[in-house]
Design a protein around this motif. Sequence first.
Motif, PDB file in Angstrom:
ATOM      1  N   LYS A   1       0.848  -1.200   0.000  1.00 24.11           N
ATOM      2  CA  LYS A   1       0.000   0.000   0.000  1.00 24.11           C
ATOM      3  C   LYS A   1       0.880   1.246   0.000  1.00 24.11           C
ATOM      4  CE  LYS A   1      -3.884  -2.035   2.519  1.00 24.11           C
ATOM      5  NZ  LYS A   1      -4.581  -2.090   3.802  1.00 24.11           N
ATOM      6  N   ILE A   2       0.305   2.354  -0.481  1.00 21.85           N
ATOM      7  CA  ILE A   2       0.993   3.645  -0.359  1.00 21.85           C
ATOM      8  C   ILE A   2       0.726   4.146   1.061  1.00 21.85           C
ATOM      9  CG2 ILE A   2       1.050   6.039  -1.149  1.00 21.85           C
ATOM     10  CD1 ILE A   2      -0.046   4.961  -3.862  1.00 21.85           C
ATOM     11  N   ALA A   3       1.773   4.336   1.829  1.00 20.43           N
ATOM     12  CA  ALA A   3       1.596   4.811   3.209  1.00 20.43           C
ATOM     13  C   ALA A   3       1.672   6.337   3.226  1.00 20.43           C
ATOM     14  CB  ALA A   3       2.672   4.216   4.102  1.00 20.43           C
ATOM     15  N   ILE A   4       0.681   6.976   3.848  1.00 17.32           N
ATOM     16  CA  ILE A   4       0.683   8.435   3.976  1.00 17.32           C
ATOM     17  C   ILE A   4       0.811   8.793   5.453  1.00 17.32           C
ATOM     18  CG2 ILE A   4      -0.577  10.575   3.532  1.00 17.32           C
ATOM     19  CD1 ILE A   4      -2.057   9.103   1.275  1.00 17.32           C
ATOM     20  N   LEU A   5       1.998   9.261   5.828  1.00 19.89           N
ATOM     21  CA  LEU A   5       2.245   9.676   7.215  1.00 19.89           C
ATOM     22  C   LEU A   5       1.630  11.050   7.439  1.00 19.89           C
ATOM     23  CD1 LEU A   5       5.976   8.658   7.509  1.00 19.89           C
ATOM     24  CD2 LEU A   5       4.241   7.946   9.138  1.00 19.89           C
ATOM     25  N   VAL A   6       0.878  11.201   8.512  1.00 18.22           N
ATOM     26  CA  VAL A   6       0.225  12.481   8.803  1.00 18.22           C
ATOM     27  C   VAL A   6       0.639  12.940  10.199  1.00 18.22           C
ATOM     28  CG1 VAL A   6      -1.987  13.635   9.089  1.00 18.22           C
ATOM     29  CG2 VAL A   6      -1.744  11.885   7.344  1.00 18.22           C
ATOM     30  N   ASP A   7       1.128  14.204  10.288  1.00 15.08           N
ATOM     31  CA  ASP A   7       1.522  14.745  11.594  1.00 15.08           C
ATOM     32  C   ASP A   7       1.263  16.253  11.603  1.00 15.08           C
ATOM     33  OD1 ASP A   7       2.416  14.638  14.159  1.00 15.08           O
ATOM     34  OD2 ASP A   7       4.445  13.939  13.694  1.00 15.08           O
TER      35      ASP A   7
ATOM     36  N   TYR B   1       4.527   8.708   1.640  1.00 15.92           N
ATOM     37  CA  TYR B   1       4.381  10.163   1.584  1.00 15.92           C
ATOM     38  C   TYR B   1       4.267  10.662   3.022  1.00 15.92           C
ATOM     39  CZ  TYR B   1       3.153  10.069  -3.412  1.00 15.92           C
ATOM     40  OH  TYR B   1       3.172   9.918  -4.770  1.00 15.92           O
ATOM     41  N   ALA B   2       4.699  11.900   3.257  1.00 17.56           N
ATOM     42  CA  ALA B   2       4.494  12.512   4.581  1.00 17.56           C
ATOM     43  C   ALA B   2       3.790  13.844   4.378  1.00 17.56           C
ATOM     44  CB  ALA B   2       5.829  12.724   5.288  1.00 17.56           C
ATOM     45  N   ILE B   3       2.707  14.051   5.113  1.00 16.46           N
ATOM     46  CA  ILE B   3       1.993  15.331   5.040  1.00 16.46           C
ATOM     47  C   ILE B   3       1.968  15.946   6.438  1.00 16.46           C
ATOM     48  CG2 ILE B   3      -0.163  16.483   4.439  1.00 16.46           C
ATOM     49  CD1 ILE B   3      -0.720  14.320   2.440  1.00 16.46           C
ATOM     50  N   VAL B   4       2.542  17.135   6.531  1.00 14.77           N
ATOM     51  CA  VAL B   4       2.727  17.797   7.823  1.00 14.77           C
ATOM     52  C   VAL B   4       2.174  19.213   7.732  1.00 14.77           C
ATOM     53  CG1 VAL B   4       4.461  18.519   9.503  1.00 14.77           C
ATOM     54  CG2 VAL B   4       4.835  16.457   8.190  1.00 14.77           C
ATOM     55  N   ILE B   5       1.492  19.664   8.785  1.00 13.18           N
ATOM     56  CA  ILE B   5       0.936  21.025   8.752  1.00 13.18           C
ATOM     57  C   ILE B   5       2.048  22.063   8.914  1.00 13.18           C
ATOM     58  CG2 ILE B   5      -0.714  22.634   9.798  1.00 13.18           C
ATOM     59  CD1 ILE B   5      -2.061  20.269   8.400  1.00 13.18           C
ATOM     60  N   HIS B   6       2.820  21.958   9.983  1.00 14.80           N
ATOM     61  CA  HIS B   6       3.878  22.948  10.231  1.00 14.80           C
ATOM     62  C   HIS B   6       5.252  22.332   9.939  1.00 14.80           C
ATOM     63  CE1 HIS B   6       0.740  25.295  12.060  1.00 14.80           C
ATOM     64  NE2 HIS B   6       0.544  24.396  12.999  1.00 14.80           N
ATOM     65  N   GLY B   7       5.857  22.751   8.850  1.00 12.71           N
ATOM     66  CA  GLY B   7       7.173  22.221   8.502  1.00 12.71           C
ATOM     67  C   GLY B   7       8.274  23.093   9.074  1.00 12.71           C
ATOM     68  N   VAL B   8       8.659  22.831  10.322  1.00 12.02           N
ATOM     69  CA  VAL B   8       9.714  23.640  10.958  1.00 12.02           C
ATOM     70  C   VAL B   8      11.059  23.369  10.260  1.00 12.02           C
ATOM     71  CG1 VAL B   8      10.914  24.172  13.124  1.00 12.02           C
ATOM     72  CG2 VAL B   8       8.483  23.562  13.157  1.00 12.02           C
ATOM     73  N   LEU B   9      11.328  22.087  10.013  1.00 16.10           N
ATOM     74  CA  LEU B   9      12.495  21.652   9.238  1.00 16.10           C
ATOM     75  C   LEU B   9      13.788  22.314   9.695  1.00 16.10           C
ATOM     76  CD1 LEU B   9      10.845  21.751   5.676  1.00 16.10           C
ATOM     77  CD2 LEU B   9      10.841  19.883   7.312  1.00 16.10           C
ATOM     78  N   SER B  10      14.125  22.096  10.950  1.00 11.38           N
ATOM     79  CA  SER B  10      15.340  22.695  11.509  1.00 11.38           C
ATOM     80  C   SER B  10      16.470  21.663  11.554  1.00 11.38           C
ATOM     81  CB  SER B  10      15.049  23.226  12.911  1.00 11.38           C
ATOM     82  OG  SER B  10      14.697  22.162  13.762  1.00 11.38           O
ATOM     83  N   GLY B  11      17.658  22.140  11.858  1.00 15.15           N
ATOM     84  CA  GLY B  11      18.810  21.238  11.994  1.00 15.15           C
ATOM     85  C   GLY B  11      19.114  20.515  10.687  1.00 15.15           C
ATOM     86  N   LYS B  12      19.248  19.181  10.779  1.00 16.17           N
ATOM     87  CA  LYS B  12      19.620  18.381   9.603  1.00 16.17           C
ATOM     88  C   LYS B  12      18.397  17.845   8.859  1.00 16.17           C
ATOM     89  CE  LYS B  12      23.922  16.731  11.726  1.00 16.17           C
ATOM     90  NZ  LYS B  12      24.597  15.561  12.312  1.00 16.17           N
ATOM     91  N   ALA B  13      17.235  18.478   9.081  1.00 16.30           N
ATOM     92  CA  ALA B  13      15.972  17.962   8.525  1.00 16.30           C
ATOM     93  C   ALA B  13      16.036  17.715   7.021  1.00 16.30           C
ATOM     94  CB  ALA B  13      14.829  18.920   8.850  1.00 16.30           C
ATOM     95  N   LEU B  14      16.607  18.659   6.263  1.00 13.60           N
ATOM     96  CA  LEU B  14      16.619  18.542   4.800  1.00 13.60           C
ATOM     97  C   LEU B  14      17.497  17.374   4.349  1.00 13.60           C
ATOM     98  CD1 LEU B  14      16.778  22.323   3.817  1.00 13.60           C
ATOM     99  CD2 LEU B  14      14.771  20.862   4.041  1.00 13.60           C
ATOM    100  N   ASP B  15      18.631  17.167   5.039  1.00 13.59           N
ATOM    101  CA  ASP B  15      19.486  16.012   4.716  1.00 13.59           C
ATOM    102  C   ASP B  15      18.752  14.713   5.020  1.00 13.59           C
ATOM    103  OD1 ASP B  15      21.520  17.719   4.026  1.00 13.59           O
ATOM    104  OD2 ASP B  15      22.488  17.665   5.994  1.00 13.59           O
TER     105      ASP B  15
END
Length: 307
Positions: free
Chosen positions: A216-222, A247-261
């Motif tokens: 199945k396609i898993a859609i992570l929601v946070d 897939y991951a779907i997030v409301i607030h993408g803070v994306l700090s630190g090494k998040a992008l890596d």
Amino acid sequence: MSSNSIRILAGNSHPALARLIAKRLGTDLANVTVSKYSNQETAVTIGESVRDEDVFIIQSGCGEINDHLMELLIMINACKTASARRITAVLPCFPYARQDKKDKSRAPISAKLVANMLSVAGADHVITMDLHASQIQGFFDCPVDNLYGEPSVLRYIRENVPDWKKAIIVSPDAGGAKRATSIADHLDLDFALIHKERKKANEVSRMVLVGDVTDKIAILVDDMADTCGTLGLAAKTLMDNGASAVYAIVIHGVLSGKALDVINNSVLTRVVVTNTIPHAEKKKVCPKLDTIDVSAVLAEAIRRTHN
């Protein structure tokens, strides 16, 4: 309908979102200058009259959070002393929302402190989006509108996830189970849960999947992705358990630190965040990032509040 008009002020945290909201309301941003003195004190100059106007101040809790919070408080107070009829603080992402309870002895409840500061500064009304815990609304004595990103998320899944009817909605922790089950019910999909054991804050040690994600396609929601350690590990756990894509779907993408890596090196197909927090620069570095625009939701809330 009241005779006074809408005045939209924007701080330095997210001018792009403020412009989108103003455009949707068919108005311009008010002339405000927010700068710093050489000793790092915040200076605010409101360049037009707000007397007897309905003022909305847009400032998200992101980037240099403390500076932006101070900017917001000073702007609210400046409008109050300039005789605005009503002042609404629009916080797409509420600052310090994760510090909402005493999870250990001597821990501060900083979200309550922020609520007190906003009230004392002179806010008559607060509009925010997907609070980390909806009980934060109870920290305020003034009305709080907690808007939901869920309808935008549902629309995104229906329009952008291929074969979404074969997907499964997954919550990366027990706390988000309610949010994930709500989305699963609306889409008539199955639901799975990942149980994580933490050694210390921001570090997850082991994950256990509850539910079947095979083929199945898993859609992570946070509601929030900060360092993305949880999302990266959750995606790996799901792929190890036979998911076809994650897939991951997030409301607030803070994306700090090494998040992008973490995202770039993970098995995630795409990470979708709303624009409650600016991430245009991050999209250049991370091709897996995608955006849901929530300016329409905030603009409509402002319009209805005014009318």
